[in-house]
Write a protein that holds these residues in place. Structure first.
Motif, PDB file in Angstrom:
ATOM      1  N   ASP A 197       0.816  -1.227   0.072  1.00  0.00           N
ATOM      2  CA  ASP A 197      -0.055  -0.132  -0.068  1.00  0.00           C
ATOM      3  C   ASP A 197       0.746   1.146  -0.050  1.00  0.00           C
ATOM      4  OD1 ASP A 197      -2.212  -1.698   0.116  1.00  0.00           O
ATOM      5  OD2 ASP A 197      -2.677  -1.275   2.232  1.00  0.00           O
ATOM      6  N   HIS A 249       2.375   1.957  -3.209  1.00  0.00           N
ATOM      7  CA  HIS A 249       1.478   2.383  -4.232  1.00  0.00           C
ATOM      8  C   HIS A 249       1.198   3.881  -3.943  1.00  0.00           C
ATOM      9  CE1 HIS A 249      -2.102   2.013  -6.797  1.00  0.00           C
ATOM     10  NE2 HIS A 249      -2.709   2.768  -6.012  1.00  0.00           N
ATOM     11  N   GLU A 250       0.845   4.324  -2.627  1.00  0.00           N
ATOM     12  CA  GLU A 250       0.506   5.559  -2.287  1.00  0.00           C
ATOM     13  C   GLU A 250       1.780   6.579  -2.679  1.00  0.00           C
ATOM     14  OE1 GLU A 250      -2.032   6.903  -1.084  1.00  0.00           O
ATOM     15  OE2 GLU A 250      -3.186   5.081  -1.155  1.00  0.00           O
ATOM     16  N   THR A 257       2.191   7.890  -6.732  1.00  0.00           N
ATOM     17  CA  THR A 257       1.665   8.931  -7.390  1.00  0.00           C
ATOM     18  C   THR A 257       2.370  10.255  -7.293  1.00  0.00           C
ATOM     19  OG1 THR A 257      -0.444   7.901  -6.660  1.00  0.00           O
ATOM     20  CG2 THR A 257      -0.496  10.075  -7.466  1.00  0.00           C
ATOM     21  N   MET A 280       3.604  12.012   4.261  1.00  0.00           N
ATOM     22  CA  MET A 280       3.340  10.746   4.348  1.00  0.00           C
ATOM     23  C   MET A 280       4.351   9.876   4.877  1.00  0.00           C
ATOM     24  SD  MET A 280       1.869   8.543   1.016  1.00  0.00           S
ATOM     25  CE  MET A 280       0.542   9.825   0.594  1.00  0.00           C
ATOM     26  N   PHE A 285      -4.543   4.262   4.866  1.00  0.00           N
ATOM     27  CA  PHE A 285      -4.720   4.758   3.482  1.00  0.00           C
ATOM     28  C   PHE A 285      -6.056   4.760   2.604  1.00  0.00           C
ATOM     29  CE2 PHE A 285      -0.543   2.554   3.485  1.00  0.00           C
ATOM     30  CZ  PHE A 285       0.490   3.909   3.519  1.00  0.00           C
ATOM     31  N   ARG A 290      -9.349   6.666   1.943  1.00  0.00           N
ATOM     32  CA  ARG A 290     -10.017   7.826   1.874  1.00  0.00           C
ATOM     33  C   ARG A 290     -11.360   7.818   1.056  1.00  0.00           C
ATOM     34  NH1 ARG A 290      -4.343   9.807   0.077  1.00  0.00           N
ATOM     35  NH2 ARG A 290      -4.259   7.675  -0.440  1.00  0.00           N
ATOM     36  N   LYS A 338     -10.467  10.384  -2.701  1.00  0.00           N
ATOM     37  CA  LYS A 338      -8.907  10.382  -2.838  1.00  0.00           C
ATOM     38  C   LYS A 338      -8.203  11.734  -3.397  1.00  0.00           C
ATOM     39  CE  LYS A 338      -6.630   5.960  -2.765  1.00  0.00           C
ATOM     40  NZ  LYS A 338      -5.560   5.302  -3.137  1.00  0.00           N
ATOM     41  N   ARG A 398      -6.141  14.289  -1.192  1.00  0.00           N
ATOM     42  CA  ARG A 398      -4.897  14.765  -1.644  1.00  0.00           C
ATOM     43  C   ARG A 398      -4.901  16.274  -1.725  1.00  0.00           C
ATOM     44  NH1 ARG A 398      -1.098  12.663  -4.669  1.00  0.00           N
ATOM     45  NH2 ARG A 398      -1.005  14.009  -6.244  1.00  0.00           N
ATOM     46  N   THR A 439      -3.307  12.103   3.885  1.00  0.00           N
ATOM     47  CA  THR A 439      -2.350  10.896   3.605  1.00  0.00           C
ATOM     48  C   THR A 439      -3.276   9.413   3.623  1.00  0.00           C
ATOM     49  OG1 THR A 439      -1.845  10.458   5.817  1.00  0.00           O
ATOM     50  CG2 THR A 439      -0.191  11.918   4.280  1.00  0.00           C
TER      51      THR A 439
END
Ligand code: ADP
Length: 252
Positions: free
Chosen positions: A41, A44-45, A48, A88, A201, A203, A206, A210, A215
């Motif tokens: 996770d 992945h976060e 971006t 984060m 993680f 949300r 998202k 953001r 986060t």
């Protein structure tokens, strides 16, 4: 490796040992799976902001020297994404540290005073009317000051991020418990999402999170801290009407 003597043990004893051993293996397996999921996770976060930074760096390289507006846009975006990654990573470290050691530095803390400071700070940051309603001037709790402060910080910050109006904070004490409620009158949380908001993680929106610099880790950190104090955190929300998070902590 330690040798365990099996001979001479009764069938019941052997059965008991084997079930304890199986439970240990299950717990280890669970912990590895959780760890793996966290790493997956987290990567992945982080992908971006990294890909946004990459694109803007290419843009900067190509046009930055000739076009001042591109230079400005790109440097601003790179700064925002770097700040996001910084936030984060800090929160991930907090989560990992909290999970590794649940050691609490318990001391007697005036929670009303702690909340007053928090409310004052956020009123200035968000230029918002945040009101504190307290039944007692000095509500004492035996808590880890820094960690509980973090919980208040996360809840009040969220209330300000996800609502436009005023925010109310209530403190109360009942039989054996101290209660703190953070109430906002904002957008609320859809029923289908309520169950998952304490997941790491997670949300509801998202893009919105953001934009707010979120986060998706705040509530999972808050839940972990509250539970390590043997307390509970609950949410009461109505779409379009607002959300209230309640933290209940044992008095001692
Ligand atoms: P984030 O950094 O995204 O705010 P959190 O773990 O603190 O992460 O919260 C998880 C999600 O729960 C948020 O993204 C948001 O969708 C929802 N949420 C949390 N607090 C509130 C609130 N007071 N009102 C509405 N939605 C909220």
């Amino acid at each position: 490796m330690k040798k365990i003597r099996l001979s001479g043990r009764s069938k019941d004893e052997l059965h008991q040992m084997s079930s304890t051993y199986n439970q240990m293996i299950d717990r280890l397996r669970e912990s590895f799976t959780r760890q793996e999921q966290f790493v997956s996770d987290a990567s992945h976060e982080l992908k971006t902001p990294i890909s946004v930074i990459k694109s803007y760096t290419q843009l900067l390289n190509r046009w930055g020297r000739k076009k001042p507006e591109v230079f400005e846009e790109a440097t601003e975006a790179i700064q925002t994404e770097t700040d996001r990654m910084d936030a984060m990573i800090r929160q991930m470290l907090t989560l990992a540290r909290n999970q590794k050691s649940d050691h609490l530095k318990l001391e007697s803390v005036n929670l009303t005073a702690l909340l007053q400071d928090c409310v004052r700070a956020f009123s200035v940051t968000y230029d918002r009317d945040i009101q504190l309603f307290s039944t007692e001037n000095k509500l004492e709790g035996r808590v880890d000051r820094e960690k509980i402060n973090q919980v208040f910080y996360i809840l009040i910050d969220n209330a300000c991020k996800y609502s436009q109006d005023e925010v109310h904070v209530y403190t109360d004490s009942s039989e054996g418990y101290i209660q703190v409620k953070v109430q906002d009158f904002g957008e609320g949380i859809p029923e289908a999402d309520v169950e998952r908001i304490f997941d790491r993680f997670y949300r509801v929106d998202k893009a919105r999170s953001r934009d707010n610099g979120g986060t998706g880790l705040g509530l999972s950190i808050a839940k972990h801290i509250v539970e390590s104090h043997n307390g509970i955190i609950t949410v009461d929300t109505e779409l379009g009407n607002g959300t209230a998070f309640t933290v209940k902590l044992p008095k001692s």
